[in-house]
Design a protein around this motif. Structure first.
Motif, PDB file in Angstrom:
ATOM      1  N   ALA A  60       3.351  -4.230   3.771  1.00  0.00           N
ATOM      2  CA  ALA A  60       4.157  -3.523   3.862  1.00  0.00           C
ATOM      3  C   ALA A  60       3.301  -2.141   3.060  1.00  0.00           C
ATOM      4  N   PHE A  61       3.756  -0.595   3.929  1.00  0.00           N
ATOM      5  CA  PHE A  61       3.108   0.658   4.235  1.00  0.00           C
ATOM      6  C   PHE A  61       3.483   1.309   4.422  1.00  0.00           C
ATOM      7  N   THR A  62       3.432   2.038   2.938  1.00  0.00           N
ATOM      8  CA  THR A  62       4.221   3.343   3.278  1.00  0.00           C
ATOM      9  C   THR A  62       3.064   4.742   3.407  1.00  0.00           C
ATOM     10  N   GLY A  63       3.127   5.643   4.103  1.00  0.00           N
ATOM     11  CA  GLY A  63       1.782   6.501   4.472  1.00  0.00           C
ATOM     12  C   GLY A  63       1.806   6.995   5.599  1.00  0.00           C
ATOM     13  N   SER A  64       0.905   8.011   5.847  1.00  0.00           N
ATOM     14  CA  SER A  64       0.612   8.765   7.164  1.00  0.00           C
ATOM     15  C   SER A  64       0.718   7.888   8.381  1.00  0.00           C
ATOM     16  N   ALA A 118      -2.176   4.292  -4.085  1.00  0.00           N
ATOM     17  CA  ALA A 118      -3.202   6.020  -3.776  1.00  0.00           C
ATOM     18  C   ALA A 118      -4.106   6.877  -4.639  1.00  0.00           C
ATOM     19  N   GLU A 119      -5.249   6.785  -4.402  1.00  0.00           N
ATOM     20  CA  GLU A 119      -6.589   6.775  -4.885  1.00  0.00           C
ATOM     21  C   GLU A 119      -5.645   7.879  -6.292  1.00  0.00           C
ATOM     22  N   LEU A 120      -5.236   9.473  -5.206  1.00  0.00           N
ATOM     23  CA  LEU A 120      -5.276  10.387  -6.293  1.00  0.00           C
ATOM     24  C   LEU A 120      -3.981  10.233  -7.528  1.00  0.00           C
ATOM     25  N   ASP A 156       6.722  15.685   1.504  1.00  0.00           N
ATOM     26  CA  ASP A 156       8.172  14.645   1.271  1.00  0.00           C
ATOM     27  C   ASP A 156       8.569  14.176   3.039  1.00  0.00           C
ATOM     28  N   CYS A 157       8.042  13.180   3.376  1.00  0.00           N
ATOM     29  CA  CYS A 157       8.015  12.086   4.597  1.00  0.00           C
ATOM     30  C   CYS A 157       9.505  12.697   5.101  1.00  0.00           C
ATOM     31  N   CYS A 158      10.646  12.731   3.704  1.00  0.00           N
ATOM     32  CA  CYS A 158      12.377  13.459   4.904  1.00  0.00           C
ATOM     33  C   CYS A 158      12.163  14.899   5.017  1.00  0.00           C
ATOM     34  N   GLY A 174      10.688   9.608  14.161  1.00  0.00           N
ATOM     35  CA  GLY A 174      12.253   9.525  13.788  1.00  0.00           C
ATOM     36  C   GLY A 174      12.997   9.436  12.516  1.00  0.00           C
ATOM     37  N   LEU A 175      12.323  10.419  11.505  1.00  0.00           N
ATOM     38  CA  LEU A 175      12.942   9.692  10.024  1.00  0.00           C
ATOM     39  C   LEU A 175      14.048  10.184   9.280  1.00  0.00           C
ATOM     40  N   SER A 176      14.329  11.258   9.269  1.00  0.00           N
ATOM     41  CA  SER A 176      15.519  11.240   8.424  1.00  0.00           C
ATOM     42  C   SER A 176      16.044  13.157   9.092  1.00  0.00           C
ATOM     43  N   PRO A 213      -9.774   2.495  -3.178  1.00  0.00           N
ATOM     44  CA  PRO A 213     -10.431   3.426  -1.565  1.00  0.00           C
ATOM     45  C   PRO A 213      -9.248   2.561  -0.433  1.00  0.00           C
ATOM     46  N   GLY A 214      -8.705   3.092   0.432  1.00  0.00           N
ATOM     47  CA  GLY A 214      -8.150   2.802   1.871  1.00  0.00           C
ATOM     48  C   GLY A 214      -8.880   1.880   2.454  1.00  0.00           C
ATOM     49  N   ARG A 215      -9.979   3.128   2.536  1.00  0.00           N
ATOM     50  CA  ARG A 215     -10.536   1.795   3.701  1.00  0.00           C
ATOM     51  C   ARG A 215     -11.502   0.476   3.114  1.00  0.00           C
ATOM     52  N   ILE A 216     -11.074   0.917   1.777  1.00  0.00           N
ATOM     53  CA  ILE A 216     -11.796  -0.803   1.087  1.00  0.00           C
ATOM     54  C   ILE A 216     -11.138  -1.670   0.632  1.00  0.00           C
ATOM     55  N   VAL A 217     -10.171  -0.968  -0.151  1.00  0.00           N
ATOM     56  CA  VAL A 217      -9.071  -2.042  -1.065  1.00  0.00           C
ATOM     57  C   VAL A 217      -7.936  -2.008   0.192  1.00  0.00           C
ATOM     58  N   GLY A 218      -7.789  -1.075   0.516  1.00  0.00           N
ATOM     59  CA  GLY A 218      -6.543  -1.404   1.567  1.00  0.00           C
ATOM     60  C   GLY A 218      -7.071  -2.626   3.024  1.00  0.00           C
ATOM     61  N   GLU A 219      -7.860  -1.622   3.479  1.00  0.00           N
ATOM     62  CA  GLU A 219      -7.926  -2.462   4.581  1.00  0.00           C
ATOM     63  C   GLU A 219      -8.677  -4.811   4.140  1.00  0.00           C
ATOM     64  N   ARG A 227      -1.297   3.079  12.013  1.00  0.00           N
ATOM     65  CA  ARG A 227      -1.750   2.770  13.288  1.00  0.00           C
ATOM     66  C   ARG A 227      -2.460   1.599  13.318  1.00  0.00           C
ATOM     67  N   ARG A 228      -3.606   2.205  11.853  1.00  0.00           N
ATOM     68  CA  ARG A 228      -5.002   1.628  12.314  1.00  0.00           C
ATOM     69  C   ARG A 228      -4.401   0.156  11.434  1.00  0.00           C
ATOM     70  N   ILE A 229      -3.368  -0.135  10.030  1.00  0.00           N
ATOM     71  CA  ILE A 229      -3.009  -1.122  10.026  1.00  0.00           C
ATOM     72  C   ILE A 229      -2.674  -1.465  10.483  1.00  0.00           C
ATOM     73  N   GLY A 230      -1.663  -1.199  11.593  1.00  0.00           N
ATOM     74  CA  GLY A 230      -0.900  -2.164  12.763  1.00  0.00           C
ATOM     75  C   GLY A 230      -1.962  -2.878  13.470  1.00  0.00           C
ATOM     76  N   ILE A 242       0.524  -1.306   0.101  1.00  0.00           N
ATOM     77  CA  ILE A 242      -0.036  -0.784  -0.052  1.00  0.00           C
ATOM     78  C   ILE A 242       1.074   1.721  -0.012  1.00  0.00           C
ATOM     79  N   VAL A 243       0.622   1.903  -0.922  1.00  0.00           N
ATOM     80  CA  VAL A 243       1.495   3.512  -0.721  1.00  0.00           C
ATOM     81  C   VAL A 243       1.416   4.270  -0.722  1.00  0.00           C
ATOM     82  N   PRO A 244       1.952   5.436  -1.110  1.00  0.00           N
ATOM     83  CA  PRO A 244       1.332   6.878  -0.951  1.00  0.00           C
ATOM     84  C   PRO A 244       1.253   7.460  -2.247  1.00  0.00           C
TER      85      PRO A 244
HETATM   86  P1  NAD Z   1      -2.238   8.020   3.588  1.00  0.00           P
HETATM   87  O1  NAD Z   1      -1.801   7.276   5.160  1.00  0.00           O
HETATM   88  O2  NAD Z   1      -3.455   8.774   3.862  1.00  0.00           O
HETATM   89  O3  NAD Z   1      -2.445   7.106   2.546  1.00  0.00           O
HETATM   90  C1  NAD Z   1      -1.699   6.227   2.701  1.00  0.00           C
HETATM   91  C2  NAD Z   1      -2.379   5.194   1.350  1.00  0.00           C
HETATM   92  O4  NAD Z   1      -2.749   3.990   2.520  1.00  0.00           O
HETATM   93  C3  NAD Z   1      -3.330   5.359   0.234  1.00  0.00           C
HETATM   94  O5  NAD Z   1      -3.333   4.232  -0.969  1.00  0.00           O
HETATM   95  C4  NAD Z   1      -4.352   5.032   1.025  1.00  0.00           C
HETATM   96  O6  NAD Z   1      -4.997   4.677   0.055  1.00  0.00           O
HETATM   97  C5  NAD Z   1      -4.173   3.625   2.067  1.00  0.00           C
HETATM   98  N1  NAD Z   1      -5.219   3.676   3.002  1.00  0.00           N
HETATM   99  C6  NAD Z   1      -5.795   4.943   3.500  1.00  0.00           C
HETATM  100  N2  NAD Z   1      -6.395   4.492   4.428  1.00  0.00           N
HETATM  101  C7  NAD Z   1      -6.686   4.015   4.911  1.00  0.00           C
HETATM  102  C8  NAD Z   1      -6.758   2.233   5.502  1.00  0.00           C
HETATM  103  N3  NAD Z   1      -7.603   2.427   6.147  1.00  0.00           N
HETATM  104  N4  NAD Z   1      -6.182   0.902   5.295  1.00  0.00           N
HETATM  105  C9  NAD Z   1      -5.024   0.698   4.321  1.00  0.00           C
HETATM  106  N5  NAD Z   1      -4.786   1.628   3.496  1.00  0.00           N
HETATM  107  C10 NAD Z   1      -5.676   2.966   4.219  1.00  0.00           C
HETATM  108  O7  NAD Z   1      -1.152   8.899   3.350  1.00  0.00           O
HETATM  109  P2  NAD Z   1      -0.943  10.151   1.864  1.00  0.00           P
HETATM  110  O8  NAD Z   1      -1.190  10.778   2.416  1.00  0.00           O
HETATM  111  O9  NAD Z   1      -1.116   9.003   0.554  1.00  0.00           O
HETATM  112  O10 NAD Z   1       1.103  10.443   1.662  1.00  0.00           O
HETATM  113  C11 NAD Z   1       1.405  11.321   2.584  1.00  0.00           C
HETATM  114  C12 NAD Z   1       1.491   9.937   3.963  1.00  0.00           C
HETATM  115  O11 NAD Z   1       2.892   9.657   3.733  1.00  0.00           O
HETATM  116  C13 NAD Z   1       2.616  11.451   5.153  1.00  0.00           C
HETATM  117  O12 NAD Z   1       2.334  10.864   6.248  1.00  0.00           O
HETATM  118  C14 NAD Z   1       4.021  11.474   4.803  1.00  0.00           C
HETATM  119  O13 NAD Z   1       4.574  11.255   5.243  1.00  0.00           O
HETATM  120  C15 NAD Z   1       3.986   9.393   4.681  1.00  0.00           C
HETATM  121  N6  NAD Z   1       5.102   9.119   3.761  1.00  0.00           N
HETATM  122  C16 NAD Z   1       6.241   8.302   4.127  1.00  0.00           C
HETATM  123  C17 NAD Z   1       7.310   7.916   3.440  1.00  0.00           C
HETATM  124  C18 NAD Z   1       8.228   7.107   3.925  1.00  0.00           C
HETATM  125  O14 NAD Z   1       8.815   6.988   3.765  1.00  0.00           O
HETATM  126  N7  NAD Z   1       8.219   7.067   5.760  1.00  0.00           N
HETATM  127  C19 NAD Z   1       7.391   7.602   2.493  1.00  0.00           C
HETATM  128  C20 NAD Z   1       6.261   8.736   1.774  1.00  0.00           C
HETATM  129  C21 NAD Z   1       5.200   9.255   2.409  1.00  0.00           C
END
Ligand code: NAD
Length: 457
Positions: A209-213, A161-163, A267-269, A388-390, A191-197, A218-221, A132-134
């Motif tokens: 393997a997830f990258t995002g907020s 990501a949908e966007l 940028d997360c960094c 504590g990323l970068s 959508p993340g809430r449907i396909v991601g979950e 936390r929800r995925i964990g 799952i990627v952002p």
């Molecule tokens: P986001 O967490 O909103 O979404 C990331 C992905 O998760 C998307 O594909 C989204 O559809 C999916 N998602 C959303 N809700 C979900 C759910 N309940 N279950 C499963 N999947 C779900 O993040 P974003 O707004 O797309 O990206 C920005 C965030 O990503 C920032 O916080 C940024 O720091 C972080 N980021 C981290 C890194 C890193 O390597 N640490 C790199 C790039 C971005």
């Protein structure tokens, strides 16, 4: 709640606010079908001779390089990122597949001296992996997961990501053409809430393997914990750019704008907390203001552009809210008028480390300058965050550089530089910035399970 492709997804170009294309939005049914395809493809892919798996990954690397310009333009238009940056990122995608093409034949085990027999270890693939990627670095981040996962003999389902789903769909097509067997890489746009979950909850998915907020991580964990499912999480950041008075202040100030405003700050960094030693604050701020004047904000497809628009109107609104908290605006850059989610790069100074602009990940072109007096205070302030990323350290004192680097609670640091990510070196976060590491040889540990076998003699 939609469970299949009943809705259409409008993909928007942030620089023009126009629709780029429309795609069917997948639901649970499509996610399940993709997982089933990945499961079916698994036995043949993991049984393929390591050299043959390596050849396929190398062919994908070559195919990405051959399609680099069209992928870069697509990414630049869909994310709003400068074309020069997009070209660099697509180059990195090709390099990532090339790098992990070296892995299948080097996934070595060990023999361990024991009494009464032979003991050995193996690195086994996990199975079907959900990715799952952002939207901020869509294709590089996808490739950092796909390449090591496939190298280790897993099959994958990728949810972009949908966007920003367009380059992921292109990669799936290109990889098939390059010889990747059907079902090994499956892209599902939904959508993340449907396909991601669904990817997290599906019992046939061995790891996510997830990258995002951090909030979604936390929800995925939490969901993954129900099945003790493996997860790696690359999450948010609020990194410090620590500038000591003994640094080359002109060089630090010249580098500082793009360390925060690159990718429009999304940028997360991003080194969005600029910690400056008070003795050099005046000189730094005047050099920074000069550097900001030459920052080129504009059309992502213009070769000269350094900063593009934000990803969406929502993002712009969120970023703007940080200018309303009362922290003084030291200076702002420029931004185009008219359509597009533009936001003028902004420097706040002085900011206290307890202010919202210093604590939350703004994810936009806003920098907070935080003055400090001594080394100990700099370390304390830099570490006073949930992330504590970068981060960066600017000093001409070698011992101080290493002392501070060892003291900072951060996964990836650079000295007299703003570099965060290289294909060959580990990348990931301390604290709430994540779990696990991507890139380098270390990523392979997260896409394999360690098995121990004892043979009695
Ligand atoms: P986001 O967490 O909103 O979404 C990331 C992905 O998760 C998307 O594909 C989204 O559809 C999916 N998602 C959303 N809700 C979900 C759910 N309940 N279950 C499963 N999947 C779900 O993040 P974003 O707004 O797309 O990206 C920005 C965030 O990503 C920032 O916080 C940024 O720091 C972080 N980021 C981290 C890194 C890193 O390597 N640490 C790199 C790039 C971005």
């Amino acid at each position: 709640m939609a469970t299949s492709s009943q809705t259409m997804l409008r993909v928007i170009e942030p620089a023009t606010e126009q629709m780029l294309t429309e795609l069917p939005h997948a639901g649970v049914e499509e996610a399940d079908a993709a997982i089933a395809r990945a499961k079916e493809a698994l036995p043949a892919w993991r049984a393929l001779a390591p050299g043959d798996r390596a050849r396929v990954l190398r062919a994908i690397s070559d195919a990405v390089a051959a399609h680099a310009e069209e992928l870069a333009v697509l990414e630049a238009r869909n994310v709003g990122k400068p074309i020069g940056d997009a070209r660099g990122e697509i180059g990195m995608v090709s390099d990532t597949f090339e790098y992990y093409a070296g892995a299948p034949e080097r996934l070595l085990g060990e023999t361990i001296p024991v009494a009464g027999g032979i003991d050995m270890t193996f690195r086994e693939p996990l199975g079907v992996i959900g990715l799952i990627v952002p939207w901020n670095f869509p294709l590089p981040i996808a490739s950092w997961k796909i390449a090591p996962a496939l190298a280790a003999g897993n099959t994958v389902v990728l949810k972009p990501a949908e966007l920003t789903p367009l380059t992921a769909l292109e990669l799936e097509r290109i990889a098939l053409e390059a010889g990747l067997p059907e079902g090994v890489l499956n892209v599902v746009v939904g959508p993340g809430r449907i396909v991601g979950e669904r990817l997290v909850e599906h019992p046939e998915v061995a790891k996510v393997a997830f990258t995002g907020s951090t909030a979604v991580g936390r929800r995925i964990g939490e969901l993954a914990a129900q099945q003790i499912k493996r997860v790696t999480l690359e999450l948010g950041g609020k990194s410090a750019n620590v500038i000591f008075a003994d640094a080359d202040i002109a060089a630090a100030a010249l580098a500082a704008p793009l360390a925060v405003f690159g990718n429009a700050g999304q940028d997360c960094c991003a080194r969005s907390r600029i910690l400056v030693q008070r003795a050099a604050l005046e000189e730094f701020m005047s050099e920074l203001e000069a550097a900001m004047k030459s920052l080129r904000v504009g059309d992502p497809l213009d070769e000269q552009t350094e900063v593009g628009p934000l990803i969406s109107a929502d993002q712009r609104e969120k970023v703007a809210s940080y200018l309303e908290d009362g922290a003084p605006i030291a200076f702002r850059g420029t931004a185009p008028e008219g359509p597009g989610y533009w936001f003028a790069p902004t420097v706040l100074c002085p900011v206290s480390n307890v202010d919202r602009a210093a604590r939350e990940e703004i994810f936009g072109p806003v920098a907070a300058v935080i003055p400090f007096d001594g080394e100990e205070e700099a370390i304390r302030l830099a570490n006073d965050t949930i992330y504590g990323l970068s981060g960066s350290i600017w000093t001409q004192n070698g011992a101080r550089a290493l002392r501070v680097a060892r003291a900072l609670e951060s996964g990836t640091l650079s000295v007299n530089s703003n570099t965060s990510v290289r294909v060959t070196t580990p990348f990931g976060g301390f604290k709430q910035s994540g779990l696990g590491r991507e890139l380098g040889p270390h990523a392979l540990d997260h896409y394999t399970e360690l098995k121990n076998v004892f043979v009695a003699l």
